[in-house]
Design an enzyme around this catalytic site. Sequence first.
Site, PDB file in Angstrom:
ATOM      1  N   HIS A 292       2.031  94.953  43.459  1.00  0.00           N
ATOM      2  CA  HIS A 292       2.732  93.713  43.110  1.00  0.00           C
ATOM      3  C   HIS A 292       2.666  92.677  44.233  1.00  0.00           C
ATOM      4  O   HIS A 292       3.610  91.896  44.431  1.00  0.00           O
ATOM      5  CB  HIS A 292       4.210  94.014  42.799  1.00  0.00           C
ATOM      6  CG  HIS A 292       4.406  94.824  41.559  1.00  0.00           C
ATOM      7  ND1 HIS A 292       5.622  95.383  41.204  1.00  0.00           N
ATOM      8  CD2 HIS A 292       3.537  95.181  40.579  1.00  0.00           C
ATOM      9  CE1 HIS A 292       5.483  96.050  40.061  1.00  0.00           C
ATOM     10  NE2 HIS A 292       4.231  95.939  39.665  1.00  0.00           N
TER      11      HIS A 292
HETATM   12  C1  LIG Z   1      -3.242  98.447  38.528  1.00  0.00           C
HETATM   13  C2  LIG Z   1      -2.182  97.393  38.406  1.00  0.00           C
HETATM   14  C3  LIG Z   1      -1.080  97.630  37.595  1.00  0.00           C
HETATM   15  C4  LIG Z   1      -0.079  96.658  37.492  1.00  0.00           C
HETATM   16  N1  LIG Z   1       0.948  96.848  36.604  1.00  0.00           N
HETATM   17  C5  LIG Z   1       1.836  95.847  36.408  1.00  0.00           C
HETATM   18  C6  LIG Z   1       2.813  95.954  35.381  1.00  0.00           C
HETATM   19  O1  LIG Z   1       2.802  96.877  34.569  1.00  0.00           O
HETATM   20  N2  LIG Z   1       3.746  94.966  35.289  1.00  0.00           N
HETATM   21  C7  LIG Z   1       3.751  93.887  36.142  1.00  0.00           C
HETATM   22  O2  LIG Z   1       4.647  93.053  36.041  1.00  0.00           O
HETATM   23  N3  LIG Z   1       2.784  93.731  37.073  1.00  0.00           N
HETATM   24  C8  LIG Z   1       1.820  94.665  37.202  1.00  0.00           C
HETATM   25  N4  LIG Z   1       0.807  94.491  38.094  1.00  0.00           N
HETATM   26  C9  LIG Z   1       0.747  93.227  38.848  1.00  0.00           C
HETATM   27  C10 LIG Z   1       0.224  92.078  37.994  1.00  0.00           C
HETATM   28  O3  LIG Z   1      -0.767  92.487  37.092  1.00  0.00           O
HETATM   29  C11 LIG Z   1      -0.364  91.018  38.927  1.00  0.00           C
HETATM   30  O4  LIG Z   1       0.576  90.702  39.915  1.00  0.00           O
HETATM   31  C12 LIG Z   1      -0.743  89.738  38.216  1.00  0.00           C
HETATM   32  O5  LIG Z   1      -1.685  90.024  37.212  1.00  0.00           O
HETATM   33  C13 LIG Z   1      -1.324  88.756  39.221  1.00  0.00           C
HETATM   34  O6  LIG Z   1      -1.883  87.668  38.549  1.00  0.00           O
HETATM   35  P1  LIG Z   1      -2.760  86.602  39.318  1.00  0.00           P
HETATM   36  O7  LIG Z   1      -3.171  85.592  38.326  1.00  0.00           O
HETATM   37  O8  LIG Z   1      -2.017  86.148  40.526  1.00  0.00           O
HETATM   38  O9  LIG Z   1      -4.038  87.401  39.858  1.00  0.00           O
HETATM   39  P2  LIG Z   1      -5.094  88.255  39.042  1.00  0.00           P
HETATM   40  O10 LIG Z   1      -4.612  88.567  37.674  1.00  0.00           O
HETATM   41  O11 LIG Z   1      -5.469  89.389  39.926  1.00  0.00           O
HETATM   42  O12 LIG Z   1      -6.316  87.252  38.851  1.00  0.00           O
HETATM   43  C14 LIG Z   1      -7.196  86.844  39.862  1.00  0.00           C
HETATM   44  C15 LIG Z   1      -8.565  86.627  39.227  1.00  0.00           C
HETATM   45  O13 LIG Z   1      -9.373  85.870  40.100  1.00  0.00           O
HETATM   46  C16 LIG Z   1     -10.659  86.451  40.185  1.00  0.00           C
HETATM   47  N5  LIG Z   1     -11.191  86.081  41.504  1.00  0.00           N
HETATM   48  C17 LIG Z   1     -10.725  86.467  42.708  1.00  0.00           C
HETATM   49  N6  LIG Z   1     -11.439  85.881  43.693  1.00  0.00           N
HETATM   50  C18 LIG Z   1     -12.372  85.121  43.096  1.00  0.00           C
HETATM   51  C19 LIG Z   1     -13.395  84.274  43.602  1.00  0.00           C
HETATM   52  N7  LIG Z   1     -13.578  84.110  44.907  1.00  0.00           N
HETATM   53  N8  LIG Z   1     -14.212  83.649  42.713  1.00  0.00           N
HETATM   54  C20 LIG Z   1     -14.017  83.800  41.360  1.00  0.00           C
HETATM   55  N9  LIG Z   1     -13.057  84.604  40.835  1.00  0.00           N
HETATM   56  C21 LIG Z   1     -12.226  85.235  41.702  1.00  0.00           C
HETATM   57  C22 LIG Z   1     -10.398  87.933  40.034  1.00  0.00           C
HETATM   58  O14 LIG Z   1     -11.565  88.642  39.690  1.00  0.00           O
HETATM   59  C23 LIG Z   1      -9.315  87.937  38.967  1.00  0.00           C
HETATM   60  O15 LIG Z   1      -9.853  87.932  37.675  1.00  0.00           O
HETATM   61  C24 LIG Z   1      -0.197  95.448  38.225  1.00  0.00           C
HETATM   62  C25 LIG Z   1      -1.313  95.200  39.037  1.00  0.00           C
HETATM   63  C26 LIG Z   1      -2.313  96.162  39.109  1.00  0.00           C
HETATM   64  C27 LIG Z   1      -3.521  95.852  39.968  1.00  0.00           C
END
Ligand SMILES: Cc1cc2nc3c(=O)[nH]c(=O)nc-3n(C[C@H](O)[C@H](O)[C@H](O)COP(=O)(O)OP(=O)(O)OC[C@H]3O[C@@H](n4cnc5c(N)ncnc54)[C@H](O)[C@@H]3O)c2cc1C
Length: 466
Positions: free
Chosen positions: A404
Amino acid sequence: MTSTLIVGAGSAGCVLAARLSADPARSVRVFEAGPAYPTRGELPHELLDPGHLPVGPESGVVWRYRGNLVRGKLIGGSGAINGSYFIRPPATDFAAWSAVAGPAWSFESVLPVFCDLEDDADFGWAPGHGVGGPIPIERTRDFTEFSAEFAQRCAAAGFTEIPDLNLARSGADHTNGFGRVPLTVSHGLRSGPAITHLYPAMERPNLSVAGDTMVTRLLLRGTRVIGVEWSRGRERGRTYADQTVLCAGAVESAALLIRSGIGPEPLLRSLGVPIVAPAPVGAWCTDHPEVGVEFPDDEPDEPAVPLEYVLASDDLELRPYTQRFTPGHRRIGVALMHPESAGELTLVSADPAVPARVDQRYLRGERDRARLRDGVALTADLLGRRIGPVDDPWLRANLGTSQHLSGTCRMGPAHDERAVVDEHGRVHGIEALAVADLSIVPVPLRRGPQATTVMLAAAIADHMVV
Ligand SMILES: Cc1cc2nc3c(=O)[nH]c(=O)nc-3n(C[C@H](O)[C@H](O)[C@H](O)COP(=O)(O)OP(=O)(O)OC[C@H]3O[C@@H](n4cnc5c(N)ncnc54)[C@H](O)[C@@H]3O)c2cc1C
């Protein structure tokens, strides 16, 4: 026509792309480092199974960092591979957030955004909830024996059952107790952000999504971002845009800023990166440390989502996993949801191929260690088993991450020396650049962050379109 380039099609990026491209006067381009299956129908079936977390050593759709930290690397990002647990933080978290970043982040301001996003099959009609929104929410009805037994043991120990863990919480009554996990699952299938937001918008002529395209650096003219450099296999290129929004997640958004010269001065110097703007990127981050309490159990496995019930006890969350981490054993995760200790993210190289380094510093605070010990003692009581001795080596040996991570590019006013972005995600001191993902949350959240991430992206998008 304004052109907006979104880096990352993860939880936040999908929501932002869908909301911004609803305006035909804006062209929206999304670059995603992982595979971006062009239609929902092309998503591999295993990615739709909410009972399967594709994060094992064989997985080709994750970023990996030390300390078993992983992030999703595909369309939908971490939201496409996570546990589907979709829970809102309590009002106290938004009181702390708005104290840092202003009234746009108060509980009263964000509640309508949460409501508009959801289509809650169980409580959509209730005050503080929504029906007809893009994100389906439901709770398990047919529990595994293990979950049902956990719930019975919680009740026998005197904990109250909370029917709706997403109830707008303003009183202490709702803080402690056990309840069914709200899930972004519909008809037995995972409904992550690509499914709820990006695929339905994919036909729009003003939206394009490029997969397997890693943004390696921001292009700047002075302190204005004019586009990005990217790599796609052996191909290298540059793309220009009026406005760039980083949705690359708490690790990669911070890493991209630092590689582009926006970060702590000593770090930029040590990496040999020319300084564009000093900023406390990565100087603070937080997560939910979790220790796993395992015990032998050879009952047959039943197909299920990873978590059906949880128990909240003040700042602790007990998670009876339906899945096994060790053959022949069950696990209850004991997570500390409001740790005192904070971590730090740095880069060891300016080469985009070298992973960022996240130093979680989980067990640094004596209070955090004491609370985790309390959680293990509570688990032992619930299970009627002896566990331990739970000393510091035991905690270290059984410690993990809840995955998280947040807060590497904190939100706050320009005079706040810890702030990287303003209340709308715009990077201080840099023009035409915003960050809209979990990295900008300025306070520790007391619940899992998925619901907050999509709410945050929706709120920032709404501000950008007005
Ligand atoms: C295994 C796992 C289980 C989890 N379970 C839960 C849960 O059940 N409930 C909950 O509340 N939270 C959960 N979380 C946490 C939650 O999923 C994340 O905190 C949330 O999805 C974060 O969203 P975000 O948009 O910040 O990043 P992300 O969803 O990680 O998105 C970032 C995106 O950017 C892309 N990216 C990164 N760098 C680059 C770049 N340089 N160029 C192009 N693309 C790039 C990545 O490939 C990715 O697709 C979990 C996380 C994981 C990893």
